[in-house]
Write a protein that holds these residues in place. Sequence first.
Motif, PDB file in Angstrom:
ATOM      1  N   GLN A  61       0.830  -1.266   0.098  1.00 23.31           N
ATOM      2  CA  GLN A  61       0.172   0.121   0.065  1.00 23.31           C
ATOM      3  C   GLN A  61       0.710   1.358  -0.080  1.00 23.31           C
ATOM      4  OE1 GLN A  61      -3.457   0.212  -0.301  1.00 23.31           O
ATOM      5  NE2 GLN A  61      -3.012   2.414  -0.381  1.00 23.31           N
TER       6      GLN A  61
ATOM      7  N   ASP B 155       0.379   4.439  -2.756  1.00 22.97           N
ATOM      8  CA  ASP B 155       0.108   5.514  -2.322  1.00 22.97           C
ATOM      9  C   ASP B 155       1.188   6.682  -3.063  1.00 22.97           C
ATOM     10  OD1 ASP B 155      -1.733   4.987  -0.388  1.00 22.97           O
ATOM     11  OD2 ASP B 155      -0.667   5.099   1.211  1.00 22.97           O
TER      12      ASP B 155
ATOM     13  N   ASP C  11       0.880  11.314  -9.470  1.00 17.00           N
ATOM     14  CA  ASP C  11      -0.257  11.527 -10.437  1.00 17.00           C
ATOM     15  C   ASP C  11      -1.039  12.819 -10.251  1.00 17.00           C
ATOM     16  OD1 ASP C  11      -1.219  11.030 -13.046  1.00 17.00           O
ATOM     17  OD2 ASP C  11      -2.940   9.798 -12.139  1.00 17.00           O
TER      18      ASP C  11
ATOM     19  N   MET D  53       1.051  11.008 -16.154  1.00 17.47           N
ATOM     20  CA  MET D  53       1.626   9.732 -16.935  1.00 17.47           C
ATOM     21  C   MET D  53       0.591   8.608 -16.811  1.00 17.47           C
ATOM     22  SD  MET D  53       5.703   9.565 -16.427  1.00 17.47           S
ATOM     23  CE  MET D  53       5.811   7.663 -16.248  1.00 17.47           C
TER      24      MET D  53
ATOM     25  N   PHE E  86       1.068   5.514 -16.643  1.00 20.14           N
ATOM     26  CA  PHE E  86       1.436   4.184 -15.866  1.00 20.14           C
ATOM     27  C   PHE E  86       0.867   4.618 -14.553  1.00 20.14           C
ATOM     28  CE2 PHE E  86       4.187   2.565 -12.644  1.00 20.14           C
ATOM     29  CZ  PHE E  86       4.081   1.290 -12.538  1.00 20.14           C
ATOM     30  N   PHE E  87       0.940   5.679 -13.931  1.00 20.41           N
ATOM     31  CA  PHE E  87       0.674   5.851 -12.486  1.00 20.41           C
ATOM     32  C   PHE E  87      -0.853   6.036 -12.560  1.00 20.41           C
ATOM     33  CE2 PHE E  87       4.674   8.064 -12.724  1.00 20.41           C
ATOM     34  CZ  PHE E  87       5.378   6.847 -11.896  1.00 20.41           C
ATOM     35  N   THR E  88      -1.675   6.180 -13.421  1.00 18.68           N
ATOM     36  CA  THR E  88      -3.068   6.543 -13.310  1.00 18.68           C
ATOM     37  C   THR E  88      -3.856   5.149 -12.823  1.00 18.68           C
ATOM     38  OG1 THR E  88      -3.048   7.789 -15.430  1.00 18.68           O
ATOM     39  CG2 THR E  88      -5.136   7.268 -14.702  1.00 18.68           C
TER      40      THR E  88
ATOM     41  N   PHE F 277      -2.835   3.596 -10.536  1.00 18.94           N
ATOM     42  CA  PHE F 277      -2.738   3.541  -8.965  1.00 18.94           C
ATOM     43  C   PHE F 277      -3.757   4.406  -7.975  1.00 18.94           C
ATOM     44  CE2 PHE F 277       1.132   1.704 -10.648  1.00 18.94           C
ATOM     45  CZ  PHE F 277       1.042   0.567  -9.802  1.00 18.94           C
ATOM     46  N   ARG F 278      -4.547   5.364  -9.091  1.00 19.42           N
ATOM     47  CA  ARG F 278      -5.508   6.150  -8.327  1.00 19.42           C
ATOM     48  C   ARG F 278      -6.522   5.574  -7.691  1.00 19.42           C
ATOM     49  NH1 ARG F 278      -7.292  10.580 -13.323  1.00 19.42           N
ATOM     50  NH2 ARG F 278      -4.934  11.274 -13.584  1.00 19.42           N
TER      51      ARG F 278
ATOM     52  N   LYS G 295      -6.338   2.784  -6.164  1.00 16.01           N
ATOM     53  CA  LYS G 295      -5.523   1.820  -5.025  1.00 16.01           C
ATOM     54  C   LYS G 295      -5.180   2.555  -3.962  1.00 16.01           C
ATOM     55  CE  LYS G 295      -3.847  -2.088  -7.696  1.00 16.01           C
ATOM     56  NZ  LYS G 295      -3.772  -3.144  -6.872  1.00 16.01           N
ATOM     57  N   SER G 296      -5.250   3.955  -3.973  1.00 15.75           N
ATOM     58  CA  SER G 296      -4.899   4.607  -2.473  1.00 15.75           C
ATOM     59  C   SER G 296      -5.916   5.842  -2.518  1.00 15.75           C
ATOM     60  CB  SER G 296      -3.702   4.903  -2.539  1.00 15.75           C
ATOM     61  OG  SER G 296      -3.224   6.095  -2.812  1.00 15.75           O
TER      62      SER G 296
ATOM     63  N   PRO H 260      -6.257  19.119  -4.659  1.00 16.21           N
ATOM     64  CA  PRO H 260      -5.423  18.921  -5.830  1.00 16.21           C
ATOM     65  C   PRO H 260      -6.048  18.029  -6.902  1.00 16.21           C
ATOM     66  CG  PRO H 260      -3.961  18.152  -4.362  1.00 16.21           C
ATOM     67  CD  PRO H 260      -5.227  18.570  -3.642  1.00 16.21           C
ATOM     68  N   GLU H 261      -6.308  18.370  -8.251  1.00 15.58           N
ATOM     69  CA  GLU H 261      -6.855  17.657  -9.215  1.00 15.58           C
ATOM     70  C   GLU H 261      -5.967  16.267  -9.229  1.00 15.58           C
ATOM     71  OE1 GLU H 261      -6.544  20.893  -9.485  1.00 15.58           O
ATOM     72  OE2 GLU H 261      -8.712  21.375  -9.617  1.00 15.58           O
ATOM     73  N   PRO H 262      -6.494  15.219  -9.617  1.00 16.77           N
ATOM     74  CA  PRO H 262      -7.619  14.832  -9.983  1.00 16.77           C
ATOM     75  C   PRO H 262      -8.670  14.618  -8.477  1.00 16.77           C
ATOM     76  CG  PRO H 262      -6.451  12.987 -10.255  1.00 16.77           C
ATOM     77  CD  PRO H 262      -5.822  14.140 -10.083  1.00 16.77           C
TER      78      PRO H 262
ATOM     79  N   LYS I 195      -6.113  16.122 -15.004  1.00 13.17           N
ATOM     80  CA  LYS I 195      -5.665  16.893 -13.951  1.00 13.17           C
ATOM     81  C   LYS I 195      -5.924  18.272 -14.223  1.00 13.17           C
ATOM     82  CE  LYS I 195      -1.334  15.864 -12.635  1.00 13.17           C
ATOM     83  NZ  LYS I 195       0.203  15.202 -12.953  1.00 13.17           N
ATOM     84  N   GLU I 196      -6.986  18.605 -15.189  1.00 14.08           N
ATOM     85  CA  GLU I 196      -7.381  19.992 -15.352  1.00 14.08           C
ATOM     86  C   GLU I 196      -8.045  20.504 -14.204  1.00 14.08           C
ATOM     87  OE1 GLU I 196     -10.086  21.188 -18.854  1.00 14.08           O
ATOM     88  OE2 GLU I 196      -8.698  19.675 -19.832  1.00 14.08           O
TER      89      GLU I 196
END
Lengths: 272, 175
Positions: free
Chosen positions: A37, A41, A47, B1, B3-5, B7-8, B10-11, B78-80, B142-143
């Motif tokens: 986890q 995070d 992102d 990016m 790749f990181f999207t 993980f949104r 997941k946390s 902060p966005e998103p 992220k707008e």
Amino acid sequence: MIWVWIALAPILGGLVYGGERVLRARMQRRQGPPVLQPFYDMFKLLDKRTLIVHAPHALLGVAHFFVLWFTVAAIFLGWNLLYIVFLHLFAQMLLILAGYSVRSAYSHLGANRELLMLIAYEPILILVAVGFYLQSGSFDIAQIVRGGGYLVQMPLLFVALAMIVPIKVKKSPFDVGEAHQEIVGGVEIEYSGLFYEFLYMSRFLEYIFIYSFVFIFAGVSYGLGAALVAGVFLLVNLVDNATARVRTMHMVKIIYAVALSLSIVNIMWIVL
Amino acid sequence: MKFFTAFRKKSPWILHYNAGSCNGCDIEILAALGPKFDLERFGVINTGNPKQSDIFLVTGPVTYRSRERLVELYSQIPEPKVVIAVGSCTATGGVFRGMYNVEDGIDQYIPVDVYVPGCASTPQLIIDAIVKALEILETKSKEIEKPFKLFGAIAMVGNKLSRLNMATRVKHDEI
């Protein structure tokens, strides 16, 4: 080989933190988040849009992380224990300066509490280092871990160290610096996105820092060291789940009344 | 990016704000976060800090006293970000609809992504809403998202974007 461990130190700390969240959940009969986890995070924080209050504030957070990383590297390389304590003090000062550099009242409150925490645990760390010096004749960690029998000669110092572990890893009853909803994270409050990530990772390094102090109490026997770390880890989490937060001044009083006097008694007992 | 999207979802970190609720929904939210329903197994943390949150969980009809804070908190995330309106009051005004001290629902002020009915809404419904909100969070960009009312301009200071005036105070003669 040792450089690989130094490079991997934040990841190692992240795994410890993730494992701890699972352990705490199981103690409360919950399922808990996955072990990975903290890394989820971190990837998510990358992102997010980053909001910066002002550049020095963000920079101090980053500097705090890197100085802490250097401190952990110094521990792995077996450097002088006193240097390490003061390097860590320097890292904390950077964080406190960051807290005072913004106008948020919560940030100032958090920095105040961070200072009081520093006042509480710093004498214990130094006395532990002095205890090691008196026993092994050297402040160098490389020298200290070649000896043994510290646990027999400095049991009270070990108890004192176990008392300040919750302050360092921000666990109840001494989690005044973070204090979840009370001061919403203290010095961390104004960080977001990428820069909060550095503070999040420095928390992982704090785990490595304080538990390596516990580890070197075992001296030459690495198996005993692992057992000590596991024992203190379990104890700290058990106490965290079972107690409420004490007030800041109360924390300082408890640490000075109990931990500091235990350490001084132990030092006197070694010297005399 | 890209790749990181992934993980949104997941946390998701939650910011919970009470915009004049009777505390019924707040207790249900705390129940959902507590050991029995255990929202933490999805990686949820109740941060209490807007700058580090992804999900804005609002309860209560917006009272005149709380609307400035609502918009302020919303513009600090902060966005998103996604907004969940928990409970009937938050969605439509509920039993307080049309009263002199209440705005009818938070969608008068900020864009809402998920509405949760119920007085008070149950922990199961709140968990459902958060899972739904995570789907929406994944599709967001992220707008900058703006509140509908009490909205000041996003200014440029030097070459940097400033959010300082994004939430404005209510002028006294407007009340």
